[in-house]
Scaffold this active site. Structure first.
Site, PDB file in Angstrom:
ATOM      1  N   HIS A 171       0.865  -1.190   0.000  1.00 30.24           N
ATOM      2  CA  HIS A 171       0.000   0.000   0.000  1.00 30.24           C
ATOM      3  C   HIS A 171       0.897   1.235   0.000  1.00 30.24           C
ATOM      4  CE1 HIS A 171       0.926  -0.411   4.247  1.00 30.24           C
ATOM      5  NE2 HIS A 171       0.493   0.823   4.471  1.00 30.24           N
ATOM      6  N   HIS A 213       1.762   3.948   1.481  1.00 34.76           N
ATOM      7  CA  HIS A 213       2.163   4.849   2.558  1.00 34.76           C
ATOM      8  C   HIS A 213       3.676   5.018   2.545  1.00 34.76           C
ATOM      9  CE1 HIS A 213      -1.699   4.368   5.188  1.00 34.76           C
ATOM     10  NE2 HIS A 213      -1.818   5.275   4.244  1.00 34.76           N
ATOM     11  N   ASP A 228       6.047   5.121   4.673  1.00 31.59           N
ATOM     12  CA  ASP A 228       6.958   4.252   5.430  1.00 31.59           C
ATOM     13  C   ASP A 228       7.141   2.890   4.748  1.00 31.59           C
ATOM     14  OD1 ASP A 228       4.269   3.744   6.111  1.00 31.59           O
ATOM     15  OD2 ASP A 228       4.817   2.869   8.042  1.00 31.59           O
ATOM     16  N   HIS A 229       6.357   2.606   3.718  1.00 31.10           N
ATOM     17  CA  HIS A 229       6.500   1.355   2.956  1.00 31.10           C
ATOM     18  C   HIS A 229       7.109   1.587   1.575  1.00 31.10           C
ATOM     19  CE1 HIS A 229       3.914  -1.105   5.731  1.00 31.10           C
ATOM     20  NE2 HIS A 229       3.635   0.133   6.113  1.00 31.10           N
ATOM     21  N   HIS A 279      -7.310  -0.636   5.522  1.00 32.30           N
ATOM     22  CA  HIS A 279      -6.314   0.305   6.061  1.00 32.30           C
ATOM     23  C   HIS A 279      -6.220   1.489   5.096  1.00 32.30           C
ATOM     24  CE1 HIS A 279      -2.633   1.793   7.866  1.00 32.30           C
ATOM     25  NE2 HIS A 279      -1.956   1.596   6.756  1.00 32.30           N
ATOM     26  N   ASP A 295      -0.131  -3.615   6.035  1.00 34.40           N
ATOM     27  CA  ASP A 295      -0.724  -3.067   7.263  1.00 34.40           C
ATOM     28  C   ASP A 295      -2.172  -3.522   7.440  1.00 34.40           C
ATOM     29  OD1 ASP A 295       1.673  -1.885   7.659  1.00 34.40           O
ATOM     30  OD2 ASP A 295       0.956   0.189   7.616  1.00 34.40           O
ATOM     31  N   HIS A 344       4.599  -4.506  10.048  1.00 34.48           N
ATOM     32  CA  HIS A 344       5.200  -3.956  11.266  1.00 34.48           C
ATOM     33  C   HIS A 344       5.219  -5.049  12.331  1.00 34.48           C
ATOM     34  CE1 HIS A 344       4.896   0.339  10.058  1.00 34.48           C
ATOM     35  NE2 HIS A 344       3.806  -0.069   9.412  1.00 34.48           N
TER      36      HIS A 344
END
Ligand SMILES: [Zn+2]
Length: 243
Positions: free
Chosen positions: A62, A64, A66-67, A116, A135, A173
């Protein structure tokens, strides 16, 4: 940055790179390397250089930051394509639910698991019985509903639960301890949750990872999968948001 020991599954090597809060996964079979959710390029390059390897593909669950923060630099360094949901993170091949493709020398099934975000994808490796859930599903937890809606996430979690019990679960995570502490408060008389919490504490005290888990373990002790209906799930997810 921490590198977990390698796991070999059906001659598939799965390397977990812990980068801050995020888990980046390197998959390799038949000397073909794929990375899932590179939140850092540097950590991935470092791991690949240790093996004298080059990257063939980048997969994203996805979009985001941080990914995906490492995508641009990795793409430039290895000239490799990026596959994943729609987004402005540099995707070359937009993937959809139900598609099947080859990467890391194996067959990968795309599962649409939104909730999410609008377009979360999970990657299921049927030969290795492993699923990368981004996530959407974590060990003993699930992602927050940011864009997709409670009912959408609820359905996506049901879908992941329908995978074979022995499937290894690799989430985006490692919030396992926090998730289990929450679960133990919400389900105070649930022996299996208490046992899993004790095991997780022991593993962490010994510097070991709690991951991967399995679908069977999640069905038994993940508080979000224990909810009997959508209303209970909605209440629990809201409680966790304020935890
Ligand atoms: Zn996210």
């Amino acid at each position: 940055m921490r590198f977990a020991p390698h796991a070999t599954l059906d001659v598939m090597m799965i390397t977990t790179i812990q980068y801050g809060d995020n888990l980046i996964y390197l998959l390799c079979r038949e000397r073909r390397w794929t990375v899932i959710d590179p939140g850092s390029a540097r950590a991935v390059v470092f791991a690949l250089e240790k093996h004298g390897a080059t990257l063939e593909q980048i997969l994203i669950t996805h979009p985001h930051g941080d990914h995906t923060a490492g995508v641009a630099m990795l793409k430039k360094q290895y000239a490799c394509p990026v596959a994943g949901p729609p987004g402005d993170y540099g995707v070359d091949h937009v993937r959809h639910d139900g598609e099947i493709f080859r990467s890391a020398g194996t067959v990968i099934h795309v599962l649409g698991v939104p909730g999410h975000t609008d377009h979360d994808l999970a990657y299921y490796l049927s030969a290795q019985e492993a699923v990368f859930t981004g996530d959407t599903l974590f060990a003993a937890g699930c992602g927050r509903v940011i864009r997709g809606g409670m009912q959408t996430l609820w359905r996506s979690l049901a879908r992941l639960q329908s995978l074979p019990d022995s499937t290894l679960v690799y989430g985006g995570h490692d919030y396992t301890l926090d998730n289990l502490e929450f679960a133990a408060v919400m389900f105070p008389h649930h022996d299996a949750i208490r046992e899993r919490l004790d095991t997780a504490r022991r593993l962490i005290d010994n510097g070991r990872s709690c991951l991967p888990s399995t679908i069977a373990e999640e069905k038994r002790t993940n508080p979000f999968l224990l909810c009997r209906d959508l209303e209970a799930f909605r209440r629990l997810r809201t409680r966790k948001d304020g935890w």
